[in-house]
Design a protein around this motif. Sequence first.
Motif, PDB file in Angstrom:
ATOM      1  N   PHE A 155      -5.237 -11.098 -19.568  1.00 17.80           N
ATOM      2  CA  PHE A 155      -5.901 -12.045 -18.677  1.00 17.80           C
ATOM      3  C   PHE A 155      -7.116 -11.424 -18.008  1.00 17.80           C
ATOM      4  O   PHE A 155      -7.428 -11.735 -16.847  1.00 17.80           O
ATOM      5  CB  PHE A 155      -4.904 -12.551 -17.622  1.00 17.80           C
ATOM      6  CG  PHE A 155      -3.687 -13.211 -18.198  1.00 17.80           C
ATOM      7  CD1 PHE A 155      -3.702 -14.547 -18.543  1.00 17.80           C
ATOM      8  CD2 PHE A 155      -2.522 -12.486 -18.409  1.00 17.80           C
ATOM      9  CE1 PHE A 155      -2.586 -15.157 -19.075  1.00 17.80           C
ATOM     10  CE2 PHE A 155      -1.388 -13.079 -18.943  1.00 17.80           C
ATOM     11  CZ  PHE A 155      -1.416 -14.420 -19.284  1.00 17.80           C
ATOM     12  N   ALA A 156      -7.793 -10.547 -18.728  1.00 16.84           N
ATOM     13  CA  ALA A 156      -8.950  -9.834 -18.158  1.00 16.84           C
ATOM     14  C   ALA A 156     -10.086 -10.790 -17.806  1.00 16.84           C
ATOM     15  O   ALA A 156     -10.858 -10.537 -16.870  1.00 16.84           O
ATOM     16  CB  ALA A 156      -9.427  -8.769 -19.141  1.00 16.84           C
ATOM     17  N   VAL A 201      -6.119  -2.155 -11.054  1.00 16.34           N
ATOM     18  CA  VAL A 201      -6.476  -2.359 -12.465  1.00 16.34           C
ATOM     19  C   VAL A 201      -6.674  -3.837 -12.765  1.00 16.34           C
ATOM     20  O   VAL A 201      -7.630  -4.230 -13.451  1.00 16.34           O
ATOM     21  CB  VAL A 201      -5.383  -1.759 -13.375  1.00 16.34           C
ATOM     22  CG1 VAL A 201      -5.623  -2.151 -14.828  1.00 16.34           C
ATOM     23  CG2 VAL A 201      -5.350  -0.240 -13.231  1.00 16.34           C
ATOM     24  N   LEU A 202      -5.778  -4.662 -12.249  1.00 13.54           N
ATOM     25  CA  LEU A 202      -5.859  -6.089 -12.523  1.00 13.54           C
ATOM     26  C   LEU A 202      -7.127  -6.701 -11.929  1.00 13.54           C
ATOM     27  O   LEU A 202      -7.779  -7.544 -12.558  1.00 13.54           O
ATOM     28  CB  LEU A 202      -4.625  -6.796 -11.967  1.00 13.54           C
ATOM     29  CG  LEU A 202      -4.526  -8.299 -12.222  1.00 13.54           C
ATOM     30  CD1 LEU A 202      -4.484  -8.588 -13.714  1.00 13.54           C
ATOM     31  CD2 LEU A 202      -3.293  -8.888 -11.537  1.00 13.54           C
ATOM     32  N   MET A 203      -7.505  -6.273 -10.736  1.00 14.07           N
ATOM     33  CA  MET A 203      -8.664  -6.844 -10.053  1.00 14.07           C
ATOM     34  C   MET A 203      -9.950  -6.089 -10.353  1.00 14.07           C
ATOM     35  O   MET A 203     -11.028  -6.476  -9.882  1.00 14.07           O
ATOM     36  CB  MET A 203      -8.424  -6.852  -8.546  1.00 14.07           C
ATOM     37  CG  MET A 203      -7.163  -7.589  -8.117  1.00 14.07           C
ATOM     38  SD  MET A 203      -7.087  -9.302  -8.697  1.00 14.07           S
ATOM     39  CE  MET A 203      -8.494  -9.996  -7.854  1.00 14.07           C
ATOM     40  N   GLY A 204      -9.871  -4.995 -11.121  1.00 12.66           N
ATOM     41  CA  GLY A 204     -11.060  -4.227 -11.454  1.00 12.66           C
ATOM     42  C   GLY A 204     -11.647  -3.496 -10.271  1.00 12.66           C
ATOM     43  O   GLY A 204     -12.871  -3.345 -10.168  1.00 12.66           O
ATOM     44  N   LEU A 205     -10.807  -2.978  -9.391  1.00 20.96           N
ATOM     45  CA  LEU A 205     -11.263  -2.280  -8.190  1.00 20.96           C
ATOM     46  C   LEU A 205     -11.339  -0.776  -8.438  1.00 20.96           C
ATOM     47  O   LEU A 205     -10.675  -0.257  -9.345  1.00 20.96           O
ATOM     48  CB  LEU A 205     -10.299  -2.565  -7.025  1.00 20.96           C
ATOM     49  CG  LEU A 205     -10.150  -4.036  -6.626  1.00 20.96           C
ATOM     50  CD1 LEU A 205      -9.061  -4.197  -5.575  1.00 20.96           C
ATOM     51  CD2 LEU A 205     -11.470  -4.587  -6.121  1.00 20.96           C
ATOM     52  N   PRO A 206     -12.126  -0.054  -7.649  1.00 14.87           N
ATOM     53  CA  PRO A 206     -12.191   1.407  -7.797  1.00 14.87           C
ATOM     54  C   PRO A 206     -10.829   2.052  -7.571  1.00 14.87           C
ATOM     55  O   PRO A 206     -10.002   1.552  -6.800  1.00 14.87           O
ATOM     56  CB  PRO A 206     -13.196   1.822  -6.717  1.00 14.87           C
ATOM     57  CG  PRO A 206     -13.984   0.597  -6.438  1.00 14.87           C
ATOM     58  CD  PRO A 206     -13.067  -0.559  -6.638  1.00 14.87           C
TER      59      PRO A 206
END
Length: 271
Positions: A155-156, A201-206
């Motif tokens: 679900f990227a 990882v799911l939200m693309g955060l640092p």
Amino acid sequence: MSQSYRLECGVRQGGLSSPVLFNLYINDLIVALSGTRVGCHIDGINVNNISYADDMVLLSASICGLKKLVAICESYAACHGLIYNAVKSVVMVFESRCKNAIGFPDIKLKGIALKRVYKFKYLGHQLASDLKDDDDIERERRALAVRANMIARRFARCSRQVKITLFRSHCTSFYACNLWAVYTQKSYSDLRIQYNNAFRVLMGLPRFCSASGMFAEHRVDCFYATMRKRCASLVRRVRASTNSILSMIASRLDCVYVNRCCAISNGIVQR
């Protein structure tokens, strides 16, 4: 209506009447075991067998008592066409913190000595002979990593709100976490770190962004809030249960599980 038919072995899988028929079939065995007054007694209540569908656990404070319970099961099996699988049956000795049971005699089922284990997975929960929950926490940590990676990969391209919904559905439910009572700080912290990294990882955060900040910004429960809710839910359901065993546990002030759940739900536990 179809023609009548006979079931020579077991009950129909998925049949509406199957649970009731199985309960009727196995009820006499449970009554026979409970009526022996042999086993573990807590506040005068005899707890010597815990049954869930066809999975049965026998509990006894002594070897002689356990052998008597096994003999009752063997007698019932002989009279009712039941066959126990001695290979899949095991025995576990719950040890005290300062004493190990070394010279433990064999417990036999159908003349076959049951294998003694120190770890066993029962109904999805990892049990250990020393009553520590580190192995079960590690099991849940691995399962969380698998779920989080699967969601992040599949679900990227979804919107942020969809990802948050998926995270709440698949990553905030820790099976049997409200039963954890004895564990090390390391195993508990490893699960918390996995929980935080899964959301990053799911939200693309640092990787090194603030955990409390990211959960507050997205209005998602942090790890500690999730654990408090799970423990509070267990205490509420146990106290509201009409089951005699659960009512007895809820009334005990020295119960380690109830004490810990109450403490976590109030936010006063620091491990």
